[in-house]
Scaffold this motif. Structure first.
Motif, PDB file in Angstrom:
ATOM      1  N   SER A  44     -40.367  37.530  21.886  1.00 22.67           N
ATOM      2  CA  SER A  44     -40.008  36.377  21.059  1.00 22.67           C
ATOM      3  C   SER A  44     -39.501  36.854  19.704  1.00 22.67           C
ATOM      4  O   SER A  44     -39.866  37.935  19.221  1.00 22.67           O
ATOM      5  N   THR A  45     -38.658  36.040  19.113  1.00 20.00           N
ATOM      6  CA  THR A  45     -38.134  36.320  17.790  1.00 20.00           C
ATOM      7  C   THR A  45     -37.860  34.985  17.117  1.00 20.00           C
ATOM      8  O   THR A  45     -38.282  33.940  17.616  1.00 20.00           O
ATOM      9  N   THR A  46     -37.181  35.012  15.984  1.00 20.29           N
ATOM     10  CA  THR A  46     -36.854  33.761  15.288  1.00 20.29           C
ATOM     11  C   THR A  46     -35.357  33.500  15.362  1.00 20.29           C
ATOM     12  O   THR A  46     -34.547  34.417  15.534  1.00 20.29           O
ATOM     13  N   HIS A  47     -35.013  32.248  15.205  1.00 18.82           N
ATOM     14  CA  HIS A  47     -33.611  31.830  15.203  1.00 18.82           C
ATOM     15  C   HIS A  47     -32.839  32.562  14.108  1.00 18.82           C
ATOM     16  O   HIS A  47     -31.702  33.004  14.326  1.00 18.82           O
ATOM     17  N   ILE A 107     -28.746  36.909  12.395  1.00 12.59           N
ATOM     18  CA  ILE A 107     -28.375  38.143  11.711  1.00 12.59           C
ATOM     19  C   ILE A 107     -27.989  39.223  12.714  1.00 12.59           C
ATOM     20  O   ILE A 107     -26.985  39.922  12.545  1.00 12.59           O
ATOM     21  N   ALA A 108     -28.762  39.334  13.803  1.00  9.73           N
ATOM     22  CA  ALA A 108     -28.458  40.337  14.827  1.00  9.73           C
ATOM     23  C   ALA A 108     -27.105  40.075  15.466  1.00  9.73           C
ATOM     24  O   ALA A 108     -26.317  41.005  15.700  1.00  9.73           O
ATOM     25  N   ALA A 129     -23.720  35.014   7.807  1.00  9.91           N
ATOM     26  CA  ALA A 129     -23.960  34.536   9.165  1.00  9.91           C
ATOM     27  C   ALA A 129     -24.164  33.030   9.146  1.00  9.91           C
ATOM     28  O   ALA A 129     -24.348  32.416   8.095  1.00  9.91           O
ATOM     29  N   GLY A 130     -24.154  32.431  10.324  1.00 10.20           N
ATOM     30  CA  GLY A 130     -24.366  30.998  10.440  1.00 10.20           C
ATOM     31  C   GLY A 130     -23.056  30.252  10.629  1.00 10.20           C
ATOM     32  O   GLY A 130     -21.966  30.774  10.359  1.00 10.20           O
ATOM     33  N   ILE A 165     -32.019  41.478  20.228  1.00 16.92           N
ATOM     34  CA  ILE A 165     -33.351  41.814  19.712  1.00 16.92           C
ATOM     35  C   ILE A 165     -34.286  42.148  20.869  1.00 16.92           C
ATOM     36  O   ILE A 165     -35.084  43.097  20.796  1.00 16.92           O
ATOM     37  N   GLY A 166     -34.198  41.389  21.957  1.00 12.01           N
ATOM     38  CA  GLY A 166     -35.010  41.680  23.133  1.00 12.01           C
ATOM     39  C   GLY A 166     -34.706  43.047  23.708  1.00 12.01           C
ATOM     40  O   GLY A 166     -35.613  43.792  24.099  1.00 12.01           O
TER      41      GLY A 166
END
Length: 318
Positions: free
Chosen positions: A112-115, A120-121, A264-265, A308-309
Motif C-alpha cells: 500500500s502507498t498514498t495517492h 510523484i512516482a 505533478a498533478g 512503488i509496488g
C-alpha cells in the motif's frame, strides 16, 4: 515470463489501474474519469465509490489484454490521500478492496502507498528529474501542496490555505458553463485571451502558503458584470496560478536549498500552465531545474502506485 506489478488508484474523479514490470518499466495504464453532470462542481464521496465499483471490472478487463502471458508478482494500492495518519477518503476503499482481493486470490504480496506518493512516482517517469533530493508541487482539484522529498521522507512545506488550484480552474469553468473537469476547456479559452495580472496574488510565510478564494470571488464578479471577455478571465486564472506556484517554489528552494523541482498533478498537465510557470520560475531564480511529468502521467493514475509496488517488491528481494 515477464513478472508484473498491478497498481490500483481510485481517486475522487478517476478510476485507474496500471501494470509495470518488476524492473519498473511501464506496460499499460487504463483510466476512466468518473461522470459528473453538467453544471455540477464535483461528486460526493458516496457517488465516487459507486462509480469506482462499476468501473473497476472494465478497467481490469482492459488491462488484462496488455499483460497476457505475464506473471502477476505483486499488487499495490493507494489506500489514502497522503502520508498523514488521519488522511482518509472513502473513494480509496474501492481500489484497496479490489487490489487486496486480487492479491489474496493469486497468493502474491499486496503493498500500500498514498495517492500523493503515487503522483510523484508517476511524474518522475521520463521527466528528466535527476537523482537526489527534490521539491515536489502537487496541483490538483483536491491538493495544492509544496513538499520536499529527501531520501524517502516526504515533508509538507507549504500549499493553499483555502481553495486548491484545480478547484479554482474547475469552478471558473463550471461558472462559464464548461464541462467538469474544466481544465482542458478553460485552457483552450485562455489560449485566446490576454492577462494583465489583474487577479491579486495572496501569499503568506514568505510565499510558502497561498489563498485562491479571493480570486474565485473576483472571477464571479467579472462573469456577472461581463467586464472582461471569458477568454481574458481564463487567461487571468492561469496567470495567477503560474505566479503563485513560482513564488511557492522559490520560497521552498530558499528554505531547503534544494535545486530541482518536479511538478505533478492534473493542473500541471496543462501545456499553458507549464509554459507560464516555467517562465515565472526562471525570472525569479534561473538556477532551479524545473521538471514536469509526462501529461499522461500527471493526472490521477495508477502508474506511480504500480511503480512503488515494484520498488517495494525489489527491496523485499522477491
Amino acid at each position: 515470463m515477464t513478472r508484473v506489478v498491478i497498481g490500483f488508484d481510485t481517486s475522487c474523479y478517476t478510476t485507474s489501474v496500471a501494470a509495470v514490470t518488476v524492473e519498473g518499466e511501464v506496460i499499460a495504464s487504463c483510466r476512466k474519469l468518473l461522470p459528473v453532470k453538467l453544471g455540477e462542481r464535483g461528486l460526493r464521496q458516496s457517488e465516487g465509490v459507486f462509480h469506482h465499483v462499476r468501473a473497476l471490472p472494465e478497467r481490469l478487463e482492459e488491462l488484462s489484454a496488455h499483460i497476457r502471458g505475464c506473471e502477476i508478482a505483486a499488487v499495490c494500492v493507494s489506500d489514502r490521500p497522503r502520508d498523514e495518519a488521519d488522511s482518509y477518503m472513502p473513494v480509496f476503499h474501492a481500489g484497496d478492496a479490489q487490489g487486496r482481493g486480487l492479491a489474496a486470490m493469486l497468493g502474491v504480496p499486496c503493498f500500500s502507498t498514498t495517492h500523493q506518493r503515487g503522483h510523484i512516482a508517476a511524474a518522475k517517469v521520463d521527466s528528466g528529474i535527476a537523482g537526489g533530493d527534490l521539491l515536489a508541487v502537487h496541483l490538483s482539484g483536491g491538493t495544492t501542496e509544496l513538499l520536499s522529498l529527501v531520501g524517502d521522507e516526504l515533508t509538507l512545506l507549504g500549499g493553499t490555505l483555502d481553495l486548491h488550484a484545480g478547484q479554482l480552474v474547475d469552478r471558473t469553468g463550471v461558472a462559464m458553463g464548461l464541462p467538469f473537469p474544466a481544465g482542458p476547456h478553460l485552457e483552450q479559452l485562455a489560449r485566446h485571451g490576454v492577462s494583465q495580472a489583474r487577479l491579486t496574488m495572496t501569499t503568506r510565510d514568505g510565499g510558502l502558503h497561498c489563498y485562491f478564494s479571493g480570486a474565485e470571488t473576483q472571477v464571479r464578479r467579472w462573469l456577472a458584470s461581463s467586464e472582461l471577455p471569458r477568454e481574458n478571465i481564463a487567461r487571468e486564472v492561469y496567470d495567477l496560478l503560474a505566479r503563485t506556484v513560482a513564488r511557492m517554489v522559490c520560497a521552498g528552494a530558499d528554505k531547503t536549498g534544494i535545486g530541482q523541482v518536479l511538478l505533478a498533478g492534473g493542473v500541471s498537465s496543462s501545456a499553458l500552465f507549464r509554459e507560464l510557470v516555467t517562465e515565472r520560475i526562471r525570472k525569479r531564480d534561473n538556477t532551479l531545474r524545473v521538471c514536469f511529468g509526462k501529461p499522461e502521467y500527471s493526472g490521477d493514475n495508477a502508474v506511480g502506485t504500480a511503480l512503488i509496488g515494484a520498488e517495494k517488491l525489489r527491496e523485499a528481494g522477491a
